[in-house]
Each structure stands twice: as structure tokens, then as C-alpha cells.
Design an enzyme around this catalytic site. Structure first.
Site, mmCIF file in Angstrom:
data_model
loop_
_atom_site.group_PDB
_atom_site.id
_atom_site.type_symbol
_atom_site.label_atom_id
_atom_site.label_comp_id
_atom_site.label_asym_id
_atom_site.label_seq_id
_atom_site.Cartn_x
_atom_site.Cartn_y
_atom_site.Cartn_z
ATOM 1 N N GLU A 52 22.862 -10.392 -9.005
ATOM 2 C CA GLU A 52 22.597 -9.253 -8.124
ATOM 3 C C GLU A 52 23.401 -8.055 -8.599
ATOM 4 O OE1 GLU A 52 23.552 -6.695 -4.510
ATOM 5 O OE2 GLU A 52 24.881 -7.769 -5.884
ATOM 6 N N ASP B 20 30.252 -14.364 -4.403
ATOM 7 C CA ASP B 20 31.237 -13.838 -5.353
ATOM 8 C C ASP B 20 31.780 -14.940 -6.261
ATOM 9 O OD1 ASP B 20 30.972 -11.432 -3.985
ATOM 10 O OD2 ASP B 20 32.803 -11.703 -2.799
ATOM 11 N N HIS C 192 27.003 -12.343 -7.124
ATOM 12 C CA HIS C 192 27.052 -11.070 -6.395
ATOM 13 C C HIS C 192 27.801 -10.001 -7.191
ATOM 14 C CE1 HIS C 192 28.667 -8.772 -2.674
ATOM 15 N NE2 HIS C 192 27.398 -8.424 -2.854
ATOM 16 N N ARG C 193 27.080 -8.951 -7.585
ATOM 17 C CA ARG C 193 27.652 -7.887 -8.420
ATOM 18 C C ARG C 193 28.221 -8.461 -9.727
ATOM 19 N NH1 ARG C 193 31.192 -4.890 -3.666
ATOM 20 N NH2 ARG C 193 29.762 -5.451 -1.980
ATOM 21 N N ASP D 96 23.631 -3.333 -8.099
ATOM 22 C CA ASP D 96 23.306 -2.186 -7.248
ATOM 23 C C ASP D 96 23.076 -0.951 -8.109
ATOM 24 O OD1 ASP D 96 24.283 -3.513 -4.575
ATOM 25 O OD2 ASP D 96 25.941 -3.749 -5.983
ATOM 26 N N LYS E 67 20.525 1.348 -3.620
ATOM 27 C CA LYS E 67 21.529 1.848 -2.674
ATOM 28 C C LYS E 67 21.080 3.205 -2.131
ATOM 29 C CE LYS E 67 24.779 -0.107 -1.963
ATOM 30 N NZ LYS E 67 25.033 -1.217 -1.002
ATOM 31 N N GLU F 203 19.378 -4.097 -6.216
ATOM 32 C CA GLU F 203 19.470 -3.503 -4.879
ATOM 33 C C GLU F 203 19.493 -1.981 -4.987
ATOM 34 O OE1 GLU F 203 22.416 -2.995 -1.022
ATOM 35 O OE2 GLU F 203 22.711 -4.744 -2.326
ATOM 36 N N HIS G 55 28.374 -0.286 -6.836
ATOM 37 C CA HIS G 55 28.073 -0.621 -5.449
ATOM 38 C C HIS G 55 28.202 0.579 -4.516
ATOM 39 C CE1 HIS G 55 28.915 -2.033 -1.327
ATOM 40 N NE2 HIS G 55 27.953 -2.895 -1.606
#
Length: 250
Positions: free
Chosen positions: A35, A230, A8-9, A37, A112, A110, A50
Site C-alpha cells: 500500500e 506495518d 502499509h506504506r 499514498d 490522498k 491510495e 502519506h
């Protein structure tokens, strides 16, 4: 079927999120997916962060769309996390794709676009993906499902996933209507019968953000397609133990 592990990120637990350092670490630990953003700058460059504002993860304040990409490159995107990462920069999507050019796992982009309107961001992202990742797996997700519908118009073969907090009634119907192949469900929603209902209709489920070991274990037991976490290194170790124990029971 093994539950895939998406970082995640990037490897957000031990690196400043959505930075090159975080993505390097996510690759290093062996994540199945990464992943990130995306937003648009004032001068229409796609950058990876993000929040809509730079306040939380840099040494400045303001909306990303108010900065040019050169302005953003002057900011420190690492010190907020640890002095060790002082001087880490806000990456462009192009820089991240260059770094991940040999990453064989799934890249989850993703959009945003659920708070700010970024006209044309979908086309810009597709152009970059075509240049850097045309033969490698990519899935596009967003809470703004209009972005995903635009993606399907731009590229009918695009793999898109609905980001959702809540569970839907007859969840496969809306998913099929949008043309999505998956739902990215909030952890509490994913760890319910909804996941099995979706999978029965050929729709993948990826749970976010799964950070507690007991819930990681539940995703494995339920056969959820992927978790977004995470702590990819923790999830990978737990999955290995789970698979070994399952093999012994056969």
C-alpha cells in the site's frame, strides 16, 4: 482462503515509510500486497508520501503541493526515522512503479484527495499504471469516494475500494453504488459482523491497520480477505503458523 498481507506504506515498522527502502523490504519479506499514498506537486508530478505536508517525514516544512518535484528531491526523507537512512529521497510514483515492475502482488494506491484537491491526479496515476503495471494487480482506494467514482469513469474496469473508519448500514448497497469491489475498513470496524455481511454480497474486506498479533489472528479466524499492516513479516509468520495448525486439525 488465506488472508492476504499488505505492507502499509511499505515495510513501515523498520524502514522510513513510503520510500524505496520500505518498498524493497516489503518485497523482500514476501508481502502479498503493498500500500502507498499519492499526491501532486506544484509542477503536477505524482509523488508518494502519506501526509499533505512534508513536516513529519522530511527535514523541511510545507505542503507537498507547494513544492516542485525537484524541490522535494533535495529533501532528506530518511533521517527522521533513523540516521541509517539519511539521504533517502521522496520517491515519485514513476520511480516506485519502476522498482515494483516485477512485484506480482497487489499494489494498493491510495489517493490522498480527502484534504487537498488535486485536479487530474486520477488520470495521471492511470497513465503511469498503464505504462508500468498494465498486466499486474492494482487496487485504488481513498477516503474521498469522489476520487473512486472518477476512477470508474476513466476506467470502468478499475478495481476500487472504499476507505472507511465507520461501519455503514447495509454496507454492500453503498459499495455497489460506487462500483467498488472492496471496503478497506478500520480494524475495529472490520473485526465485526460487518465483514461477513460484505463478503456474503461478494465484497472483499481489507482491515487496516492491523499491528497487534491477537488481532492478526482474529483476521485469519474470521477469513477477512486481507490485512494492511506495518509489520508484514510478523503477519506472514503468524499466518504460516495458523495455516499449519488448521491443516493438522483436518
Amino acid at each position: 482462503m488465506k488472508t492476504a498481507i499488505f505492507a502499509h506504506r511499505g515495510s513501515k515498522s523498520n524502514r522510513p515509510e513510503n520510500t524505496l527502502s520500505a518498498f524493497e523490504e516489503a518485497m523482500h519479506v514476501g508481502s502479498d500486497g503493498i500500500e502507498l499514498d499519492v499526491h501532486l506537486t506544484k509542477d503536477q508530478e505524482v509523488v508518494v508520501m502519506h501526509d499533505e505536508k512534508v513536516n513529519r517525514t522530511t527535514n523541511a516544512k510545507g505542503q507537498i503541493k507547494s513544492f516542485t518535484v525537484n524541490d522535494l528531491k533535495e529533501l532528506d526523507a530518511g533521517s527522521w526515522f533513523s540516521p541509517q537512512f539519511r539521504g533517502e529521497r521522496v520517491p515519485t510514483l514513476k520511480e516506485v512503479l519502476d522498482l515494483l515492475s516485477d512485484f506480482p502482488g497487489v499494489l494498493n494506491v491510495e489517493f490522498k484527495t480527502d484534504h487537498n484537491v488535486y485536479p487530474g491526479i486520477e488520470e495521471k496515476v492511470v497513465r503511469l499504471i498503464d505504462l508500468y503495471r498494465s498486466n499486474l494487480p492494482v487496487v485504488y482506494s481513498s477516503f474521498n469516494h469522489e476520487s473512486l467514482i472518477r476512477m470508474k469513469h476513466i476506467d470502468p474496469s478499475a478495481d476500487v475500494a472504499l476507505l472507511l473508519w465507520e461501519r455503514l448500514a447495509d454496507p454492500w448497497r453503498y459499495t455497489e453504488q460506487v462500483g467498488a469491489s472492496a471496503q478497506h475498513l478500520w480494524e475495529a470496524s472490520a473485526l465485526t459482523e460487518t465483514s461477513a455481511q460484505l463478503q456474503e454480497h461478494g465484497i472483499k474486506v481489507r482491515a487496516w491497520t492491523v499491528n497487534k498479533p491477537k488481532n492478526m489472528q482474529r483476521t485469519f479466524e474470521m477469513g477477512i480477505d486481507a490485512m494492511i499492516t506495518d509489520y508484514p513479516e510478523v503477519a506472514l509468520d503468524l499466518r504460516k503458523s495458523f495455516e499449519e495448525a488448521k491443516a493438522l486439525r483436518r
